[in-house]
Design a protein around this motif. Structure first.
Motif, PDB file in Angstrom:
ATOM      1  N   GLY A  42       9.296  32.468  24.376  1.00 52.36           N
ATOM      2  CA  GLY A  42       9.401  33.641  23.530  1.00 52.36           C
ATOM      3  C   GLY A  42      10.836  34.025  23.233  1.00 52.36           C
ATOM      4  O   GLY A  42      11.152  34.527  22.166  1.00 52.36           O
ATOM      5  N   VAL A  43      11.720  33.788  24.188  1.00 49.51           N
ATOM      6  CA  VAL A  43      13.115  34.153  23.986  1.00 49.51           C
ATOM      7  C   VAL A  43      13.839  33.097  23.170  1.00 49.51           C
ATOM      8  O   VAL A  43      14.630  33.410  22.293  1.00 49.51           O
ATOM      9  CB  VAL A  43      13.811  34.343  25.352  1.00 49.51           C
ATOM     10  N   ASP A  44      13.583  31.837  23.444  1.00 48.28           N
ATOM     11  CA  ASP A  44      14.312  30.771  22.766  1.00 48.28           C
ATOM     12  C   ASP A  44      13.838  30.552  21.333  1.00 48.28           C
ATOM     13  O   ASP A  44      14.602  30.146  20.475  1.00 48.28           O
ATOM     14  CB  ASP A  44      14.171  29.461  23.548  1.00 48.28           C
TER      15      ASP A  44
ATOM     16  N   VAL B 213      22.136  33.284  27.655  1.00 52.00           N
ATOM     17  CA  VAL B 213      22.918  33.740  26.505  1.00 52.00           C
ATOM     18  C   VAL B 213      21.991  34.008  25.320  1.00 52.00           C
ATOM     19  O   VAL B 213      22.169  34.984  24.572  1.00 52.00           O
ATOM     20  CB  VAL B 213      23.999  32.700  26.142  1.00 52.00           C
ATOM     21  N   LYS B 214      20.966  33.172  25.144  1.00 53.51           N
ATOM     22  CA  LYS B 214      19.995  33.388  24.062  1.00 53.51           C
ATOM     23  C   LYS B 214      19.222  34.689  24.278  1.00 53.51           C
ATOM     24  O   LYS B 214      18.892  35.390  23.318  1.00 53.51           O
ATOM     25  CB  LYS B 214      19.026  32.205  23.971  1.00 53.51           C
ATOM     26  N   TRP B 215      18.927  34.996  25.545  1.00 50.95           N
ATOM     27  CA  TRP B 215      18.247  36.263  25.836  1.00 50.95           C
ATOM     28  C   TRP B 215      19.128  37.450  25.417  1.00 50.95           C
ATOM     29  O   TRP B 215      18.643  38.415  24.810  1.00 50.95           O
ATOM     30  CB  TRP B 215      17.900  36.371  27.322  1.00 50.95           C
TER      31      TRP B 215
ATOM     32  N   LEU C  96       9.354  42.897  25.307  1.00 54.26           N
ATOM     33  CA  LEU C  96      10.767  42.506  25.243  1.00 54.26           C
ATOM     34  C   LEU C  96      10.922  41.013  24.998  1.00 54.26           C
ATOM     35  O   LEU C  96      11.837  40.581  24.277  1.00 54.26           O
ATOM     36  CB  LEU C  96      11.475  42.900  26.541  1.00 54.26           C
ATOM     37  N   TYR C  97      10.036  40.224  25.585  1.00 57.86           N
ATOM     38  CA  TYR C  97      10.110  38.770  25.446  1.00 57.86           C
ATOM     39  C   TYR C  97       9.573  38.275  24.112  1.00 57.86           C
ATOM     40  O   TYR C  97      10.061  37.268  23.576  1.00 57.86           O
ATOM     41  CB  TYR C  97       9.312  38.093  26.560  1.00 57.86           C
ATOM     42  N   THR C  98       8.550  38.929  23.572  1.00 53.15           N
ATOM     43  CA  THR C  98       7.787  38.317  22.474  1.00 53.15           C
ATOM     44  C   THR C  98       7.784  39.096  21.171  1.00 53.15           C
ATOM     45  O   THR C  98       7.336  38.562  20.155  1.00 53.15           O
ATOM     46  CB  THR C  98       6.324  38.113  22.906  1.00 53.15           C
ATOM     47  N   ALA C  99       8.245  40.345  21.154  1.00 51.34           N
ATOM     48  CA  ALA C  99       8.199  41.128  19.908  1.00 51.34           C
ATOM     49  C   ALA C  99       8.981  40.419  18.810  1.00 51.34           C
ATOM     50  O   ALA C  99      10.112  39.982  19.031  1.00 51.34           O
ATOM     51  CB  ALA C  99       8.765  42.520  20.142  1.00 51.34           C
ATOM     52  N   PRO C 100       8.399  40.284  17.614  1.00 54.70           N
ATOM     53  CA  PRO C 100       9.133  39.646  16.516  1.00 54.70           C
ATOM     54  C   PRO C 100      10.395  40.427  16.169  1.00 54.70           C
ATOM     55  O   PRO C 100      10.459  41.646  16.317  1.00 54.70           O
ATOM     56  CB  PRO C 100       8.126  39.691  15.359  1.00 54.70           C
ATOM     57  N   ILE C 101      11.407  39.709  15.739  1.00 50.17           N
ATOM     58  CA  ILE C 101      12.679  40.327  15.369  1.00 50.17           C
ATOM     59  C   ILE C 101      13.082  39.869  13.977  1.00 50.17           C
ATOM     60  O   ILE C 101      12.640  38.822  13.494  1.00 50.17           O
ATOM     61  CB  ILE C 101      13.807  39.979  16.368  1.00 50.17           C
TER      62      ILE C 101
ATOM     63  N   VAL D  41      13.960  41.906  33.698  1.00 51.53           N
ATOM     64  CA  VAL D  41      14.128  40.700  32.883  1.00 51.53           C
ATOM     65  C   VAL D  41      15.450  40.012  33.212  1.00 51.53           C
ATOM     66  O   VAL D  41      15.513  38.784  33.384  1.00 51.53           O
ATOM     67  CB  VAL D  41      14.058  41.042  31.382  1.00 51.53           C
ATOM     68  N   GLU D  42      16.519  40.802  33.318  1.00 50.55           N
ATOM     69  CA  GLU D  42      17.843  40.231  33.608  1.00 50.55           C
ATOM     70  C   GLU D  42      17.834  39.483  34.941  1.00 50.55           C
ATOM     71  O   GLU D  42      18.278  38.329  35.025  1.00 50.55           O
ATOM     72  CB  GLU D  42      18.899  41.343  33.655  1.00 50.55           C
TER      73      GLU D  42
END
Length: 466
Positions: free
Chosen positions: A175-177, A252-254, A425-430, A211-212
């Motif tokens: 989800g983050v990448d 870093v991607k997160w 936080l991990y999966t919400a579309p941006i 998450v961090e």
């Protein structure tokens, strides 16, 4: 309105002392920096200093420093093979009859070294050949003490569990990448907003800390060194370890995702009153992150609010009480090589050392700056001195910085996890970058010719309008 940070603002190399000049005579020129360890020496001498005997065991700080930095000169599996060979040779473990009294004293120290190595650098033992070296050398000392086989079995069991845990990767990695990106505002009926999932700033700051720490836990100390091994393979010209910094890159991607998520949540609402409410919410979240000691999320939130599509929303910012935001910006100001942030980080680190509760132990540094500090340390000091010796003094400083980070990342998060919030936080579309600009221009019309031309271009490429 917030000011937008430029790329040059984000990093200023710290002043680094030049490497000390060493005499070419003698194997251990320079003053010892650790219990008998030289400030510089040949690689062979440093390897010998790692090998225990019946009457000697290397200092813990030396073990960590050398195991961390040695991969710049020799691959971990080769180092293990050499250590095992030296143990067999020096203790005469290849003889048919062993000195049992001496081997018992040596065996306990050998197992202690292997336990420290597998605990701190478990990925050094991913290849089957490394396990073979362990079982071979321990098998040679086992006849002298029946407990050695059991201790070795426990060591390998712990190692396999650790490797299995690391192999799973942090939750939400995909989800983050590979986040879903909006290029235009979606219908309100299908978009969930963060404030609808979590409206309490302190709670969100706690979940960001979850998450961090979850993502930090998967970063091994060796990744900081291997990030620049490809650039500087000193023993040969072949690139190495290119696939062993995945967790650093994912982290870093997160950070980048969180920046874009903040900007997306601000640009999404149609009314400026709602946008201002979201900005004030994130200011409060950032303040709570600062109080917790979560500087990485704090910087990501500030960076998200400083992105051009957000900072240009003048009518929105006019409705925001910005005093708290300016205080936070001041704390993370890049002026003076982030001197304000570094002072706050030292304060958090001191609080962690004297902590009376698990909440006071949390220190999550601004990760990109930590990486850059380590990069400039590597660039500013030579790995080898003119006489060919390894510059061990440099690697002590490297180990100090990395070792402090390792201590921080091992802290257990004291806050109760809320799966619904962390999932969002991990999966919400941006929004993509273009999507952010388009949403920003739709919220507040372009003000100058440059913005008008960008808006027309975006409408044409994304919406098919002119």
């Amino acid at each position: 309105m917030p000011r937008t940070l430029s790329a040059s603002d984000m990093v200023t190399p710290g002043s680094l002392s030049p490497p000390p000049t060493e005499s070419t005579e003698g194997e251990q020129a320079g003053q010892p920096l650790l219990d008998g360890a030289p400030s510089s020496a040949s690689l062979d001498t440093l390897i010998q200093h790692l090998v225990p005997t019946a009457d000697y065991y290397p200092e813990k700080a030396y073990i960590f420093t050398f195991l961390l930095s040695s991969r710049l000169f020799i691959e971990p599996r080769e180092l293990l093979a050499r250590v095992c060979h030296l143990c067999i040779e020096q203790q005469q473990l290849d003889k048919p009859v062993l000195d049992k009294a001496r081997v018992r004293k040596f065996g306990a120290k050998l197992l202690q070294l292997l336990a420290e190595w597998t605990e701190t650098f478990p990925r050094d033992f991913e290849e089957e050949s490394t396990i073979g070296h362990l079982t071979d050398v321990v098998g040679r000392i086992a006849p002298c003490d029946e407990t050695y086989r059991n201790r070795m079995h426990q060591l390998l069991q712990t190692l396999h569990q650790k490797l299995a845990s690391l192999g799973q990767g942090p939750e939400g990695l995909v989800g983050v990448d590979k986040p879903i990106s909006y290029r235009t505002k979606p219908p309100a009926s299908i978009h969930r907003e963060l404030l609808g999932v979590c409206s309490d700033p302190y709670t969100l700051a706690q979940q960001l800390t979850h998450v961090e720490l979850e993502r930090l836990r998967h970063i091994g100390p060796e990744e900081f060194v291997q990030a620049f091994v490809n650039k500087e393979a000193l023993e040969d010209t072949k690139p190495r370890f290119s696939d062993k910094t995945n967790n650093v890159e994912a982290y870093v991607k997160w950070f980048n995702r969180l920046c874009y998520l903040v900007a997306t949540e601000i640009c999404m609402p149609a009314k400026k009153k709602q946008r201002a409410q979201v900005i004030e919410f994130f200011i409060d979240v950032a303040r709570e992150c600062f109080n917790i000691g979560n500087f990485n999320s704090l910087m990501a939130i500030i960076s998200g609010m400083n992105m051009s599509p957000v900072s240009r929303l003048k009518k929105t910012w006019a409705k925001v009480k910005t005093a708290k935001f300016f205080i936070l910006e001041h704390q993370m100001d890049p002026t003076g090589n982030f001197c304000n942030y570094r002072t706050a980080l030292r304060g958090a680190a001191h609080r962690s050392l004297t902590a009376h509760s698990s909440r006071e132990k949390i220190v999550i540094p601004f990760f990109s700056l930590l990486i850059k500090d380590i990069y400039f340390l590597n660039e500013g000091c030579a790995n080898r001195l003119p006489n060919g010796h390894v510059n061990f003094e440099k690697f002590l400083e490297l180990a100090k910085q990395v070792g402090e980070f390792i201590t921080w990342k091992q802290v257990e998060c004291p806050f109760e996890r809320d799966p619904s919030i962390t999932h969002y936080l991990y999966t919400a579309p941006i929004f993509s970058e273009d999507g952010l600009y388009l949403a920003s221009y739709e919220s507040e019309s372009p003000e100058n010719q440059t913005e008008k031309e960008r808006w027309r271009s975006l409408r044409s490429s994304i919406l098919g309008k002119t």
